[in-house]
Design a protein around this motif. Structure first.
Motif, PDB file in Angstrom:
ATOM      1  N   ARG A  64       5.766  -1.454  20.120  1.00 24.66           N
ATOM      2  CA  ARG A  64       6.679  -1.138  21.277  1.00 24.66           C
ATOM      3  C   ARG A  64       7.819  -2.123  20.968  1.00 24.66           C
ATOM      4  O   ARG A  64       7.831  -3.150  20.266  1.00 24.66           O
ATOM      5  N   PRO A  65       9.162  -1.491  21.037  1.00 21.40           N
ATOM      6  CA  PRO A  65       9.733  -0.355  22.055  1.00 21.40           C
ATOM      7  C   PRO A  65       9.565   0.804  21.028  1.00 21.40           C
ATOM      8  O   PRO A  65       9.667   0.629  19.876  1.00 21.40           O
ATOM      9  N   LEU A  66       9.327   1.813  21.937  1.00 22.54           N
ATOM     10  CA  LEU A  66       9.010   3.119  21.128  1.00 22.54           C
ATOM     11  C   LEU A  66       9.691   4.113  21.628  1.00 22.54           C
ATOM     12  O   LEU A  66       9.863   4.511  22.936  1.00 22.54           O
ATOM     13  N   LEU A  67      10.578   5.156  20.925  1.00 24.07           N
ATOM     14  CA  LEU A  67      10.989   6.087  21.372  1.00 24.07           C
ATOM     15  C   LEU A  67      10.578   7.562  20.544  1.00 24.07           C
ATOM     16  O   LEU A  67      10.432   7.437  19.518  1.00 24.07           O
ATOM     17  N   ILE A  68       9.916   8.357  21.426  1.00 23.35           N
ATOM     18  CA  ILE A  68       9.162   9.677  20.874  1.00 23.35           C
ATOM     19  C   ILE A  68      10.225  10.723  20.853  1.00 23.35           C
ATOM     20  O   ILE A  68      10.781  11.075  22.121  1.00 23.35           O
ATOM     21  N   VAL A  69      10.669  11.362  19.839  1.00 20.36           N
ATOM     22  CA  VAL A  69      11.541  12.499  19.594  1.00 20.36           C
ATOM     23  C   VAL A  69      10.741  13.888  19.431  1.00 20.36           C
ATOM     24  O   VAL A  69      10.051  13.758  18.400  1.00 20.36           O
ATOM     25  N   ALA A  70      10.732  14.819  20.335  1.00 22.43           N
ATOM     26  CA  ALA A  70      10.041  15.982  20.271  1.00 22.43           C
ATOM     27  C   ALA A  70      10.923  17.214  20.422  1.00 22.43           C
ATOM     28  O   ALA A  70      11.896  17.141  21.022  1.00 22.43           O
ATOM     29  N   ASN A  71      10.180  18.407  19.877  1.00 21.94           N
ATOM     30  CA  ASN A  71      10.805  19.751  20.152  1.00 21.94           C
ATOM     31  C   ASN A  71      10.266  19.960  21.686  1.00 21.94           C
ATOM     32  O   ASN A  71       9.464  19.522  22.204  1.00 21.94           O
ATOM     33  N   HIS A  72      10.826  21.076  22.244  1.00 19.97           N
ATOM     34  CA  HIS A  72      10.688  21.383  23.574  1.00 19.97           C
ATOM     35  C   HIS A  72      10.502  22.834  23.653  1.00 19.97           C
ATOM     36  O   HIS A  72      11.501  23.603  23.619  1.00 19.97           O
ATOM     37  N   ALA A  73       9.222  23.511  24.417  1.00 17.80           N
ATOM     38  CA  ALA A  73       9.121  24.729  24.425  1.00 17.80           C
ATOM     39  C   ALA A  73       8.814  25.199  25.987  1.00 17.80           C
ATOM     40  O   ALA A  73       9.080  26.375  26.188  1.00 17.80           O
ATOM     41  N   SER A  74       8.509  24.129  26.831  1.00 18.14           N
ATOM     42  CA  SER A  74       7.900  24.473  28.244  1.00 18.14           C
ATOM     43  C   SER A  74       7.869  23.423  29.012  1.00 18.14           C
ATOM     44  O   SER A  74       7.763  22.305  28.594  1.00 18.14           O
ATOM     45  N   TRP A  75       7.910  23.607  30.208  1.00 20.04           N
ATOM     46  CA  TRP A  75       7.366  22.630  31.230  1.00 20.04           C
ATOM     47  C   TRP A  75       6.049  22.039  30.896  1.00 20.04           C
ATOM     48  O   TRP A  75       5.577  21.044  31.303  1.00 20.04           O
ATOM     49  N   VAL A  76       5.047  23.150  30.220  1.00 21.57           N
ATOM     50  CA  VAL A  76       3.783  22.543  30.155  1.00 21.57           C
ATOM     51  C   VAL A  76       3.611  21.250  29.152  1.00 21.57           C
ATOM     52  O   VAL A  76       2.861  20.483  29.011  1.00 21.57           O
ATOM     53  N   ASP A  77       4.760  21.186  28.335  1.00 24.20           N
ATOM     54  CA  ASP A  77       5.030  20.074  27.451  1.00 24.20           C
ATOM     55  C   ASP A  77       4.887  18.623  27.958  1.00 24.20           C
ATOM     56  O   ASP A  77       4.323  17.861  27.419  1.00 24.20           O
ATOM     57  N   ILE A  78       5.278  18.443  29.345  1.00 22.11           N
ATOM     58  CA  ILE A  78       5.267  17.443  30.135  1.00 22.11           C
ATOM     59  C   ILE A  78       3.954  17.061  30.417  1.00 22.11           C
ATOM     60  O   ILE A  78       3.415  15.934  30.295  1.00 22.11           O
ATOM     61  N   THR A  79       3.031  18.071  30.793  1.00 19.75           N
ATOM     62  CA  THR A  79       1.781  17.708  31.318  1.00 19.75           C
ATOM     63  C   THR A  79       0.961  17.493  30.113  1.00 19.75           C
ATOM     64  O   THR A  79      -0.018  16.396  29.957  1.00 19.75           O
ATOM     65  N   VAL A  80       1.062  18.157  28.820  1.00 21.01           N
ATOM     66  CA  VAL A  80       0.425  17.651  27.690  1.00 21.01           C
ATOM     67  C   VAL A  80       0.652  16.217  27.198  1.00 21.01           C
ATOM     68  O   VAL A  80      -0.077  15.782  27.001  1.00 21.01           O
ATOM     69  N   LEU A  81       1.857  15.959  27.062  1.00 20.12           N
ATOM     70  CA  LEU A  81       2.241  14.718  26.611  1.00 20.12           C
ATOM     71  C   LEU A  81       1.797  13.745  27.602  1.00 20.12           C
ATOM     72  O   LEU A  81       1.023  12.631  27.153  1.00 20.12           O
ATOM     73  N   GLY A  82       1.889  13.790  28.844  1.00 18.24           N
ATOM     74  CA  GLY A  82       1.586  12.914  29.815  1.00 18.24           C
ATOM     75  C   GLY A  82       0.095  12.642  30.086  1.00 18.24           C
ATOM     76  O   GLY A  82      -0.327  11.823  30.470  1.00 18.24           O
ATOM     77  N   ALA A 129      17.042   1.884  27.019  1.00 18.66           N
ATOM     78  CA  ALA A 129      16.835   0.735  26.157  1.00 18.66           C
ATOM     79  C   ALA A 129      15.978  -0.465  26.813  1.00 18.66           C
ATOM     80  O   ALA A 129      15.104  -0.977  26.362  1.00 18.66           O
ATOM     81  N   GLY A 130      16.439  -0.596  28.222  1.00 25.03           N
ATOM     82  CA  GLY A 130      15.797  -1.610  28.822  1.00 25.03           C
ATOM     83  C   GLY A 130      14.295  -1.084  29.213  1.00 25.03           C
ATOM     84  O   GLY A 130      13.534  -1.907  28.935  1.00 25.03           O
ATOM     85  N   ARG A 131      14.299   0.080  29.576  1.00 32.14           N
ATOM     86  CA  ARG A 131      13.023   0.766  29.507  1.00 32.14           C
ATOM     87  C   ARG A 131      11.902   0.744  28.611  1.00 32.14           C
ATOM     88  O   ARG A 131      10.686   0.025  28.695  1.00 32.14           O
ATOM     89  N   MET A 132      12.563   0.739  27.456  1.00 34.73           N
ATOM     90  CA  MET A 132      11.814   0.453  26.216  1.00 34.73           C
ATOM     91  C   MET A 132      11.308  -0.862  25.832  1.00 34.73           C
ATOM     92  O   MET A 132      10.270  -1.085  25.515  1.00 34.73           O
ATOM     93  N   ALA A 133      12.308  -1.631  26.089  1.00 32.91           N
ATOM     94  CA  ALA A 133      12.155  -3.213  25.904  1.00 32.91           C
ATOM     95  C   ALA A 133      11.205  -3.747  26.922  1.00 32.91           C
ATOM     96  O   ALA A 133      10.476  -4.804  26.475  1.00 32.91           O
ATOM     97  N   SER A 134      10.860  -2.970  28.060  1.00 33.69           N
ATOM     98  CA  SER A 134      10.154  -3.679  28.817  1.00 33.69           C
ATOM     99  C   SER A 134       8.427  -3.124  28.591  1.00 33.69           C
ATOM    100  O   SER A 134       7.610  -3.161  29.353  1.00 33.69           O
ATOM    101  N   ASN A 169      17.574  -6.669  22.468  1.00 36.80           N
ATOM    102  CA  ASN A 169      16.482  -7.498  23.053  1.00 36.80           C
ATOM    103  C   ASN A 169      15.678  -8.328  22.036  1.00 36.80           C
ATOM    104  O   ASN A 169      14.738  -8.937  22.194  1.00 36.80           O
ATOM    105  N   GLY A 170      16.157  -8.040  20.806  1.00 37.67           N
ATOM    106  CA  GLY A 170      15.446  -8.654  19.682  1.00 37.67           C
ATOM    107  C   GLY A 170      14.157  -8.153  18.924  1.00 37.67           C
ATOM    108  O   GLY A 170      13.908  -8.430  17.888  1.00 37.67           O
ATOM    109  N   ALA A 171      13.551  -7.367  19.583  1.00 36.77           N
ATOM    110  CA  ALA A 171      12.315  -6.638  18.781  1.00 36.77           C
ATOM    111  C   ALA A 171      12.654  -5.549  18.105  1.00 36.77           C
ATOM    112  O   ALA A 171      13.701  -4.711  18.503  1.00 36.77           O
ATOM    113  N   PRO A 172      11.860  -5.366  16.831  1.00 38.35           N
ATOM    114  CA  PRO A 172      12.090  -3.962  16.102  1.00 38.35           C
ATOM    115  C   PRO A 172      11.962  -2.807  16.944  1.00 38.35           C
ATOM    116  O   PRO A 172      10.916  -2.923  17.707  1.00 38.35           O
TER     117      PRO A 172
END
Length: 278
Positions: A64-82, A129-134, A169-172
């Motif tokens: 962390r911090p982490l940003l996940i970048v994904a493809n998107h096909a459906s609202w089902v993606d939200i539940t799958v990743l969640g 960025a703030g959310r990722m830093a937290s 925020n200083g972290a990689p």
């Protein structure tokens, strides 16, 4: 039988939601760490009830911090990743006003983006960025919209600037590509036509699509995690976007066809050719 199953799923999800929604609201108001875990619990229960089986290749980064970048096909993606890990999403501002889905998005602590106002991009990137830093892992569907699940649309680079801002925020910071592929339903491989039973895009009516997924269920989805990319102050946003798109497209084609793409530029044509020979 299928309709009875759908009614049962909706009833049980309603009960679970009525229990967890007030708890999540209170946790968010108090800033309690459990606010990350309650949506994760809801999605875990939802995937079990609907009949969604998740297979993962590779692993999500623990950094962390982490940003996940994904493809998107459906609202089902939200539940799958969640259901895979505690995380939050970056979504278009219209979602905030959707019935039911808008409420769930807010409780998931989603960051909403108004893509019609480019002047807001900097402020939203700072918020992300703030959310990722937290410590929040954030998910960006970089295509900006959903598609039929048989291809990967071009990525938009604007919000990847959040990864660079998080460096302040200083972290990689790491950005990790992720491919989502809907592979089978009831054990039968999905093809370009049948994948639309799960993909939700264009002007599809949401209620009917939800009902269809609840009725049919038994979905096998494959998540492929790519190698994280460490972002530095000198990282070129457009070059990073191109690299992430290439990684996600390659992993998606592999998931759809069962083999590494012969031509990275072929994209959808290679998927069509593969299905024609099956």
């Amino acid at each position: 039988m299928q309709q009875s199953k759908a009614v049962c799923v909706i009833f049980l999800l309603t009960i679970v939601s009525l229990i967890l929604i007030p708890l999540q609201w209170l946790a968010m108001k108090a800033g309690h760490p459990v606010q990350r875990q309650l949506p994760y619990l809801w999605h875990r229960i939802a995937t079990r009830l609907v009949g969604i089986r998740i297979t993962q290749k590779g692993k999500p980064a623990t950094h962390r911090p982490l940003l996940i970048v994904a493809n998107h096909a459906s609202w089902v993606d939200i539940t799958v990743l969640g259901a895979v890990m505690p995380l939050s999403f970056i979504a278009k501002s219209e979602v905030e006003g959707w019935p039911v889905f808008g409420l769930f998005a807010k409780l998931q602590r989603t960051v909403f983006v108004n893509r019609t106002r480019r002047t807001e991009t900097g402020a939203v990137a700072s918020q992300i960025a703030g959310r990722m830093a937290s410590g929040d892992a954030m998910v960006l569907f970089a295509e900006g919209t959903s598609n039929d699940g048989n291809r990967v649309l071009p990525f938009r680079s604007a919000l990847l600037g959040a990864a660079t801002k998080a460096l302040e925020n200083g972290a990689p910071v790491q950005v990790q590509p992720l491919s989502i592929v809907y592979a089978r339903q009831h054990g039968i491989p999905l093809d370009r036509r049948t994948r639309a039973r799960i993909a939700w895009y264009g002007d599809m009516e949401l209620g009917g699509h939800l009902w269809g997924v609840f009725c049919n269920g038994a979905i096998d989805v494959e998540l492929t995690w790519g190698e994280p990319v460490e972002v530095s102050p000198g990282t070129d946003r457009k070059a990073l976007t191109a690299r992430l798109h290439a990684d996600v497209e390659r992993m998606t084609i592999t998931g759809l066809t069962g083999r590494e793409p012969l031509d990275p530029e072929a994209g959808e044509a290679e998927v069509q050719a593969s299905e024609a020979t099956q």
